[in-house]
Design an enzyme around this catalytic site. Structure first.
Site, PDB file in Angstrom:
ATOM      1  N   LYS A 149       3.805  12.604 -23.503  1.00 11.39           N
ATOM      2  CA  LYS A 149       3.011  11.282 -23.303  1.00 11.39           C
ATOM      3  C   LYS A 149       2.172  10.994 -24.945  1.00 11.39           C
ATOM      4  O   LYS A 149       1.548  11.003 -25.491  1.00 11.39           O
ATOM      5  CB  LYS A 149       1.812  11.091 -22.183  1.00 11.39           C
ATOM      6  CG  LYS A 149       3.271  11.462 -20.819  1.00 11.39           C
ATOM      7  CD  LYS A 149       2.307  10.592 -19.706  1.00 11.39           C
ATOM      8  CE  LYS A 149       0.884  11.775 -19.322  1.00 11.39           C
ATOM      9  NZ  LYS A 149       2.475  13.219 -18.593  1.00 11.39           N
ATOM     10  N   ARG A 202      -3.110   6.369 -12.835  1.00  6.76           N
ATOM     11  CA  ARG A 202      -2.106   7.493 -12.426  1.00  6.76           C
ATOM     12  C   ARG A 202      -2.203   7.145 -10.892  1.00  6.76           C
ATOM     13  O   ARG A 202      -1.084   7.909 -10.376  1.00  6.76           O
ATOM     14  CB  ARG A 202      -2.891   8.821 -12.593  1.00  6.76           C
ATOM     15  CG  ARG A 202      -2.385   9.661 -13.843  1.00  6.76           C
ATOM     16  CD  ARG A 202      -3.602  11.021 -13.578  1.00  6.76           C
ATOM     17  NE  ARG A 202      -2.427  12.752 -13.840  1.00  6.76           N
ATOM     18  CZ  ARG A 202      -2.443  12.250 -15.532  1.00  6.76           C
ATOM     19  NH1 ARG A 202      -3.698  12.028 -16.772  1.00  6.76           N
ATOM     20  NH2 ARG A 202      -2.348  13.774 -15.521  1.00  6.76           N
ATOM     21  N   ARG A 235       2.855  25.312 -25.323  1.00 12.67           N
ATOM     22  CA  ARG A 235       2.290  24.034 -25.638  1.00 12.67           C
ATOM     23  C   ARG A 235       1.293  25.070 -26.166  1.00 12.67           C
ATOM     24  O   ARG A 235       0.911  25.517 -25.655  1.00 12.67           O
ATOM     25  CB  ARG A 235       1.868  23.482 -25.109  1.00 12.67           C
ATOM     26  CG  ARG A 235       0.521  22.053 -25.731  1.00 12.67           C
ATOM     27  CD  ARG A 235       0.734  21.231 -24.755  1.00 12.67           C
ATOM     28  NE  ARG A 235      -0.195  21.380 -23.506  1.00 12.67           N
ATOM     29  CZ  ARG A 235       0.249  19.962 -22.481  1.00 12.67           C
ATOM     30  NH1 ARG A 235       0.017  18.582 -22.787  1.00 12.67           N
ATOM     31  NH2 ARG A 235       0.099  20.701 -21.077  1.00 12.67           N
ATOM     32  N   ARG A 283      -4.719  25.385 -23.250  1.00 10.98           N
ATOM     33  CA  ARG A 283      -5.465  24.796 -22.133  1.00 10.98           C
ATOM     34  C   ARG A 283      -5.378  25.219 -21.244  1.00 10.98           C
ATOM     35  O   ARG A 283      -4.626  26.286 -20.882  1.00 10.98           O
ATOM     36  CB  ARG A 283      -5.110  23.021 -22.017  1.00 10.98           C
ATOM     37  CG  ARG A 283      -5.473  21.932 -22.790  1.00 10.98           C
ATOM     38  CD  ARG A 283      -4.437  20.542 -22.539  1.00 10.98           C
ATOM     39  NE  ARG A 283      -3.916  20.248 -20.718  1.00 10.98           N
ATOM     40  CZ  ARG A 283      -3.320  19.472 -20.565  1.00 10.98           C
ATOM     41  NH1 ARG A 283      -2.684  17.907 -21.526  1.00 10.98           N
ATOM     42  NH2 ARG A 283      -3.252  19.751 -19.394  1.00 10.98           N
ATOM     43  N   ARG A 327      -0.021  20.306 -10.523  1.00  4.15           N
ATOM     44  CA  ARG A 327       0.276  19.291 -11.127  1.00  4.15           C
ATOM     45  C   ARG A 327       1.352  18.522 -10.906  1.00  4.15           C
ATOM     46  O   ARG A 327       1.540  17.167 -10.823  1.00  4.15           O
ATOM     47  CB  ARG A 327       0.064  19.662 -12.752  1.00  4.15           C
ATOM     48  CG  ARG A 327      -1.359  19.547 -12.780  1.00  4.15           C
ATOM     49  CD  ARG A 327      -1.736  20.441 -14.713  1.00  4.15           C
ATOM     50  NE  ARG A 327      -1.076  20.550 -15.631  1.00  4.15           N
ATOM     51  CZ  ARG A 327      -1.052  20.115 -17.142  1.00  4.15           C
ATOM     52  NH1 ARG A 327      -1.216  21.528 -17.068  1.00  4.15           N
ATOM     53  NH2 ARG A 327      -0.687  20.035 -18.160  1.00  4.15           N
TER      54      ARG A 327
HETATM   55  P1  AP5 Z   1       2.630  16.275 -24.338  1.00  6.69           P
HETATM   56  O1  AP5 Z   1       3.148  15.297 -25.711  1.00  6.69           O
HETATM   57  O2  AP5 Z   1       1.437  17.613 -24.518  1.00  6.69           O
HETATM   58  O3  AP5 Z   1       2.705  15.922 -22.901  1.00  6.69           O
HETATM   59  P2  AP5 Z   1       1.876  14.819 -21.975  1.00  6.69           P
HETATM   60  O4  AP5 Z   1       3.595  13.841 -21.546  1.00  6.69           O
HETATM   61  O5  AP5 Z   1       0.971  14.517 -22.880  1.00  6.69           O
HETATM   62  O6  AP5 Z   1       1.497  16.232 -21.002  1.00  6.69           O
HETATM   63  P3  AP5 Z   1      -0.258  16.579 -20.588  1.00  6.69           P
HETATM   64  O7  AP5 Z   1      -0.100  17.885 -19.462  1.00  6.69           O
HETATM   65  O8  AP5 Z   1      -1.058  16.106 -21.415  1.00  6.69           O
HETATM   66  O9  AP5 Z   1      -0.171  15.890 -19.055  1.00  6.69           O
HETATM   67  P4  AP5 Z   1      -0.626  15.885 -17.859  1.00  6.69           P
HETATM   68  O10 AP5 Z   1      -0.765  13.907 -17.660  1.00  6.69           O
HETATM   69  O11 AP5 Z   1      -0.161  16.634 -16.934  1.00  6.69           O
HETATM   70  O12 AP5 Z   1      -2.210  16.111 -18.541  1.00  6.69           O
HETATM   71  P5  AP5 Z   1      -4.001  15.541 -18.553  1.00  6.69           P
HETATM   72  O13 AP5 Z   1      -4.067  15.750 -19.883  1.00  6.69           O
HETATM   73  O14 AP5 Z   1      -3.090  13.583 -19.072  1.00  6.69           O
HETATM   74  O15 AP5 Z   1       3.933  18.002 -24.604  1.00  6.69           O
HETATM   75  C1  AP5 Z   1       3.457  19.300 -23.926  1.00  6.69           C
HETATM   76  C2  AP5 Z   1       4.239  20.628 -24.182  1.00  6.69           C
HETATM   77  O16 AP5 Z   1       5.964  19.753 -25.119  1.00  6.69           O
HETATM   78  C3  AP5 Z   1       3.793  20.057 -25.813  1.00  6.69           C
HETATM   79  O17 AP5 Z   1       4.347  21.417 -26.775  1.00  6.69           O
HETATM   80  C4  AP5 Z   1       5.316  19.117 -26.944  1.00  6.69           C
HETATM   81  O18 AP5 Z   1       5.240  19.564 -28.266  1.00  6.69           O
HETATM   82  C5  AP5 Z   1       6.040  19.226 -26.143  1.00  6.69           C
HETATM   83  N1  AP5 Z   1       7.365  18.745 -26.484  1.00  6.69           N
HETATM   84  C6  AP5 Z   1       7.012  17.518 -26.079  1.00  6.69           C
HETATM   85  N2  AP5 Z   1       7.849  16.152 -26.636  1.00  6.69           N
HETATM   86  C7  AP5 Z   1       8.665  16.984 -25.843  1.00  6.69           C
HETATM   87  C8  AP5 Z   1      10.154  16.924 -26.374  1.00  6.69           C
HETATM   88  N3  AP5 Z   1      11.006  15.341 -26.532  1.00  6.69           N
HETATM   89  N4  AP5 Z   1      11.523  17.955 -26.386  1.00  6.69           N
HETATM   90  C9  AP5 Z   1      10.772  19.115 -26.304  1.00  6.69           C
HETATM   91  N5  AP5 Z   1       9.811  19.698 -26.549  1.00  6.69           N
HETATM   92  C10 AP5 Z   1       8.528  18.166 -26.084  1.00  6.69           C
HETATM   93  O19 AP5 Z   1      -5.048  15.543 -17.815  1.00  6.69           O
HETATM   94  C11 AP5 Z   1      -5.300  17.238 -16.967  1.00  6.69           C
HETATM   95  C12 AP5 Z   1      -5.964  17.050 -15.287  1.00  6.69           C
HETATM   96  O20 AP5 Z   1      -6.560  16.047 -16.226  1.00  6.69           O
HETATM   97  C13 AP5 Z   1      -5.218  16.034 -14.854  1.00  6.69           C
HETATM   98  O21 AP5 Z   1      -4.064  17.609 -14.268  1.00  6.69           O
HETATM   99  C14 AP5 Z   1      -5.828  16.156 -13.562  1.00  6.69           C
HETATM  100  O22 AP5 Z   1      -6.803  16.535 -13.319  1.00  6.69           O
HETATM  101  C15 AP5 Z   1      -7.191  15.189 -14.619  1.00  6.69           C
HETATM  102  N6  AP5 Z   1      -6.568  13.828 -15.245  1.00  6.69           N
HETATM  103  C16 AP5 Z   1      -6.757  13.381 -16.379  1.00  6.69           C
HETATM  104  N7  AP5 Z   1      -6.058  11.832 -16.117  1.00  6.69           N
HETATM  105  C17 AP5 Z   1      -6.476  11.321 -15.112  1.00  6.69           C
HETATM  106  C18 AP5 Z   1      -6.456  10.549 -13.911  1.00  6.69           C
HETATM  107  N8  AP5 Z   1      -6.118   9.055 -14.394  1.00  6.69           N
HETATM  108  N9  AP5 Z   1      -6.623  10.793 -13.085  1.00  6.69           N
HETATM  109  C19 AP5 Z   1      -7.097  12.112 -12.172  1.00  6.69           C
HETATM  110  N10 AP5 Z   1      -7.203  12.549 -13.162  1.00  6.69           N
HETATM  111  C20 AP5 Z   1      -6.453  13.092 -13.982  1.00  6.69           C
END
Ligand code: AP5
Length: 208
Positions: A14, A89, A123, A155, A166
């Protein structure tokens, strides 16, 4: 104002896709994960409340997130549309959002669970500009990050134990939100287990 949601499990790509697409749409990327990490680092009341949920791979309570987003959407750069990354979410978050703005597209990036752990554990992020890389799949260019000041950052929730939690949270609490948007006729599921450029092209073609 019409906006876009990037939806999918942790590590689906994402953030990676949001960083690429924002240049085409002109919409700012709004990542609740990034906002929460900044709040944790700054030890604000929101950060202090969110920290333990994030460390365990659990969702931060809906009202905390809804208030954060409502404030963010008051900024001038959000006036003509935004790109949400990792929000909403839950159904209550989506319902609260629908009373503030209109969503035109929900792009769901589909990646099997067994590919997620390798993606997340490899990552790396540029601590200066936030560009996302991967040790194997998207290495930092030999001449460094395009911002000119690469500082490697990882992270604290990017370890196998928290990733599995997660993923469980995603399947139990977030994936049911797909039906909410399918019923609205704005849900587009794409195969995220492909080359990063191919995924970007498909998203851009859906948006056009
Ligand atoms: P990346 O693009 O970083 O993936 P992402 O989908 O953004 O993953 P996140 O880990 O950021 O998602 P998340 O939803 O768990 O975390 P968030 O920060 O939102 O890609 C990942 C890796 O893969 C990278 O190294 C990239 O280079 C590689 N890659 C990408 N595309 C690829 C491909 N096609 N092929 C190969 N490799 C690839 O949330 C963190 C925490 O915050 C949550 O656990 C929760 O506690 C809290 N939180 C955040 N938002 C909310 C909400 N709305 N409600 C409640 N709690 C929340």
């Amino acid at each position: 104002m019409s906006s876009i949601v990037l939806f999918g499990p942790p590590g689906a790509g994402k953030g990676t896709q949001a960083q690429r697409i924002t240049g085409h749409t002109g919409y700012p990327q709004i990542s609740t994960g990034d906002m929460l990490r900044a709040a944790v680092t700054a030890a604000t009341p929101v950060g202090l409340e969110a920290k333990s949920f994030m460390e365990q791979g659990l969702l931060v309570p809906d009202q905390v997130i809804i208030d954060l987003i409502a404030d963010r959407l008051k900024h001038d750069d959000a006036k003509s549309g935004v790109m949400f990354d990792g929000f909403p979410r839950t159904v209550p978050q989506a319902q609260a959002l629908s009373s503030i703005i209109q969503i035109s597209h929900v792009i769901a990036i589909d990646v099997p669970d067994d590919a997620i752990v390798e993606r997340i554990c490899g990552r790396i992020t540029c601590g200066t500009c936030g560009t996302v890389y991967h040790e194997r799949f998207q290495p930092v260019p030999k001449d460094g990050c395009s911002c000119g000041n690469y500082v490697e950052s990882r992270r604290s929730d990017d370890n196998e134990e928290v990733v599995r939690s997660r993923l469980e949270t995603y399947h139990s609490q977030t994936s049911p939100l797909a039906d909410y948007y399918i019923n609205k006729g704005i849900f587009h599921k794409i195969d995220g287990h492909r080359n990063i450029d191919e995924i970007t092209s498909e998203i851009l073609s859906i948006l056009s």
